[in-house]
Design a protein around this motif. Structure first.
Motif, PDB file in Angstrom:
ATOM      1  N   CYS A  89       0.825  -1.203   0.000  1.00  0.00           N
ATOM      2  CA  CYS A  89       0.000   0.000   0.000  1.00  0.00           C
ATOM      3  C   CYS A  89       0.865   1.261   0.000  1.00  0.00           C
ATOM      4  CB  CYS A  89      -0.975  -0.004   1.172  1.00  0.00           C
ATOM      5  SG  CYS A  89      -0.198   0.026   2.794  1.00  0.00           S
ATOM      6  N   MET A  90       2.135   1.081  -0.361  1.00  0.00           N
ATOM      7  CA  MET A  90       3.068   2.202  -0.388  1.00  0.00           C
ATOM      8  C   MET A  90       3.036   2.893  -1.750  1.00  0.00           C
ATOM      9  SD  MET A  90       6.287   0.271   1.470  1.00  0.00           S
ATOM     10  CE  MET A  90       6.384  -1.011   0.198  1.00  0.00           C
ATOM     11  N   ASN A  91       3.470   4.130  -1.772  1.00  0.00           N
ATOM     12  CA  ASN A  91       3.686   4.842  -3.025  1.00  0.00           C
ATOM     13  C   ASN A  91       5.144   5.279  -3.096  1.00  0.00           C
ATOM     14  OD1 ASN A  91       1.077   4.961  -4.423  1.00  0.00           O
ATOM     15  ND2 ASN A  91       0.397   6.106  -2.628  1.00  0.00           N
ATOM     16  N   PRO A  92       5.792   5.076  -4.249  1.00  0.00           N
ATOM     17  CA  PRO A  92       7.222   5.401  -4.366  1.00  0.00           C
ATOM     18  C   PRO A  92       7.444   6.902  -4.520  1.00  0.00           C
ATOM     19  CG  PRO A  92       6.420   4.561  -6.462  1.00  0.00           C
ATOM     20  CD  PRO A  92       5.274   4.471  -5.486  1.00  0.00           C
ATOM     21  N   LEU A  93       7.226   7.626  -3.443  1.00  0.00           N
ATOM     22  CA  LEU A  93       7.262   9.081  -3.482  1.00  0.00           C
ATOM     23  C   LEU A  93       8.645   9.609  -3.103  1.00  0.00           C
ATOM     24  CD1 LEU A  93       3.891   9.890  -1.680  1.00  0.00           C
ATOM     25  CD2 LEU A  93       4.315   9.818  -4.143  1.00  0.00           C
ATOM     26  N   GLY A  94       9.001  10.705  -3.725  1.00  0.00           N
ATOM     27  CA  GLY A  94      10.234  11.407  -3.398  1.00  0.00           C
ATOM     28  C   GLY A  94      10.229  12.750  -4.095  1.00  0.00           C
ATOM     29  N   MET A  95      11.267  13.519  -3.882  1.00  0.00           N
ATOM     30  CA  MET A  95      11.358  14.821  -4.510  1.00  0.00           C
ATOM     31  C   MET A  95      11.898  14.671  -5.935  1.00  0.00           C
ATOM     32  SD  MET A  95      10.029  16.547  -2.197  1.00  0.00           S
ATOM     33  CE  MET A  95      10.195  18.194  -2.915  1.00  0.00           C
ATOM     34  N   VAL A  96      11.137  15.186  -6.890  1.00  0.00           N
ATOM     35  CA  VAL A  96      11.503  15.138  -8.308  1.00  0.00           C
ATOM     36  C   VAL A  96      11.478  16.571  -8.824  1.00  0.00           C
ATOM     37  CG1 VAL A  96      10.922  14.236 -10.583  1.00  0.00           C
ATOM     38  CG2 VAL A  96      10.464  12.846  -8.542  1.00  0.00           C
ATOM     39  N   ASP A  97      12.638  17.072  -9.210  1.00  0.00           N
ATOM     40  CA  ASP A  97      12.754  18.464  -9.672  1.00  0.00           C
ATOM     41  C   ASP A  97      12.169  19.444  -8.651  1.00  0.00           C
ATOM     42  OD1 ASP A  97      13.955  17.618 -12.050  1.00  0.00           O
ATOM     43  OD2 ASP A  97      12.020  17.408 -13.061  1.00  0.00           O
ATOM     44  N   GLY A  98      12.415  19.153  -7.384  1.00  0.00           N
ATOM     45  CA  GLY A  98      12.014  20.064  -6.331  1.00  0.00           C
ATOM     46  C   GLY A  98      10.595  19.944  -5.834  1.00  0.00           C
ATOM     47  N   VAL A  99       9.823  19.013  -6.399  1.00  0.00           N
ATOM     48  CA  VAL A  99       8.446  18.819  -5.945  1.00  0.00           C
ATOM     49  C   VAL A  99       8.210  17.332  -5.683  1.00  0.00           C
ATOM     50  CG1 VAL A  99       7.566  20.828  -7.160  1.00  0.00           C
ATOM     51  CG2 VAL A  99       7.573  18.618  -8.315  1.00  0.00           C
ATOM     52  N   LEU A 100       7.190  17.046  -4.873  1.00  0.00           N
ATOM     53  CA  LEU A 100       6.865  15.666  -4.559  1.00  0.00           C
ATOM     54  C   LEU A 100       6.338  14.953  -5.801  1.00  0.00           C
ATOM     55  CD1 LEU A 100       6.645  13.651  -2.139  1.00  0.00           C
ATOM     56  CD2 LEU A 100       4.251  14.343  -1.961  1.00  0.00           C
ATOM     57  N   GLY A 101       6.887  13.782  -6.094  1.00  0.00           N
ATOM     58  CA  GLY A 101       6.442  13.034  -7.263  1.00  0.00           C
ATOM     59  C   GLY A 101       6.798  11.569  -7.146  1.00  0.00           C
ATOM     60  N   LEU A 102       6.458  10.803  -8.176  1.00  0.00           N
ATOM     61  CA  LEU A 102       6.760   9.376  -8.218  1.00  0.00           C
ATOM     62  C   LEU A 102       8.187   9.166  -8.714  1.00  0.00           C
ATOM     63  CD1 LEU A 102       3.459   8.018  -9.804  1.00  0.00           C
ATOM     64  CD2 LEU A 102       4.158   7.827  -7.408  1.00  0.00           C
ATOM     65  N   LEU A 103       8.911   8.281  -8.043  1.00  0.00           N
ATOM     66  CA  LEU A 103      10.293   8.012  -8.409  1.00  0.00           C
ATOM     67  C   LEU A 103      10.405   6.976  -9.518  1.00  0.00           C
ATOM     68  CD1 LEU A 103      11.846   7.919  -4.825  1.00  0.00           C
ATOM     69  CD2 LEU A 103      11.835   9.819  -6.454  1.00  0.00           C
ATOM     70  N   VAL A 104       9.359   6.197  -9.747  1.00  0.00           N
ATOM     71  CA  VAL A 104       9.303   5.249 -10.863  1.00  0.00           C
ATOM     72  C   VAL A 104       7.957   5.429 -11.542  1.00  0.00           C
ATOM     73  CG1 VAL A 104      10.888   3.575  -9.858  1.00  0.00           C
ATOM     74  CG2 VAL A 104       8.463   3.396  -9.354  1.00  0.00           C
TER      75      VAL A 104
END
Length: 213
Positions: A89-104
């Motif tokens: 139930c996790m989402n692969p979230l992280g900072m992408v170009d300075g904003v929260l986004g999906l890493l894959v």
């Protein structure tokens, strides 16, 4: 069913509350099961306390409710979980170009990465498209909320569908595990509305069918 919830943060705690009194044997897998917050959660929900490894070994269904950054190391400590149903139930979230986004995204998904870490387990992606507040209690909603799931094992998805119904959701089969590439971006739609567009966290997707005439 014997259900192990690995992770006792907002999501893990909400699912434990949502399953309380539903007839399941729930164990909470916590790094430190003796902390006051985890102990209170166990008393509130009737769950038992264990280390993540012990909870996962005893569970028929192992539910991963971990921060993505900690997931790989935590999963490695659980062992192979051969034959067990694992809910991601996790989402692969992280900072992408300075904003929260999906890493894959297009060519893989977080769920497929989990399956690669647990090749002998039966991974099902679900419970990633909703906030913790709704997971704990769906009874206030005017419509039964939808919850998509994706996985390659039909029997595993049937077990997970029953669990989703116990939580008050309408389970909807999205197909094989690669369809997690659709479900994880759907979580970003929820996050965008909840956190950036002012809708707040107390809502969920629903599939409403037109009345037949």
């Amino acid at each position: 069913m014997k259900i192990a919830i690995v992770g006792t943060g907002n999501v893990g705690a909400a699912i434990a509350r949502g399953l309380a009194g539903k007839g399941h044997d729930v164990s909470l897998g916590a790094r430190d099961p003796k902390t006051s917050a985890v102990t209170r959660l166990a008393v509130e929900t009737g769950a038992t306390l264990a280390t993540p490894w012990a909870a996962a070994q005893a569970g028929d269904i192992v539910l991963l409710a971990l921060p993505w950054a900690a997931a790989a190391a935590a999963i490695a400590d659980l062992g192979p979980l051969a034959g067990k149903v694992v809910i991601d139930c996790m989402n692969p979230l992280g900072m992408v170009d300075g904003v929260l986004g999906l890493l894959v995204g297009h060519s893989s998904s977080g769920a497929e990465l989990v399956q690669s870490l647990l090749p002998e387990a039966r991974v099902v992606k679900t419970l990633n498209q909703v906030g913790a507040e709704i997971m704990a209690d769906t009874s206030r909603l005017p419509h039964r909320p939808a919850q998509f799931m994706a996985g390659d094992d039909g029997a595993a998805k049937a077990m997970v569908a029953n669990l989703l119904r116990d939580l008050g959701f309408d389970p909807m089969d999205a197909g094989g595990l690669t369809k997690a590439r659709l479900l994880e971006p759907l979580a970003m739609v929820w996050i965008n509305q909840a956190l950036l567009r002012g809708k707040g966290r107390d809502w969920v997707f629903a599939a409403v069918t037109a009345s037949q005439r």
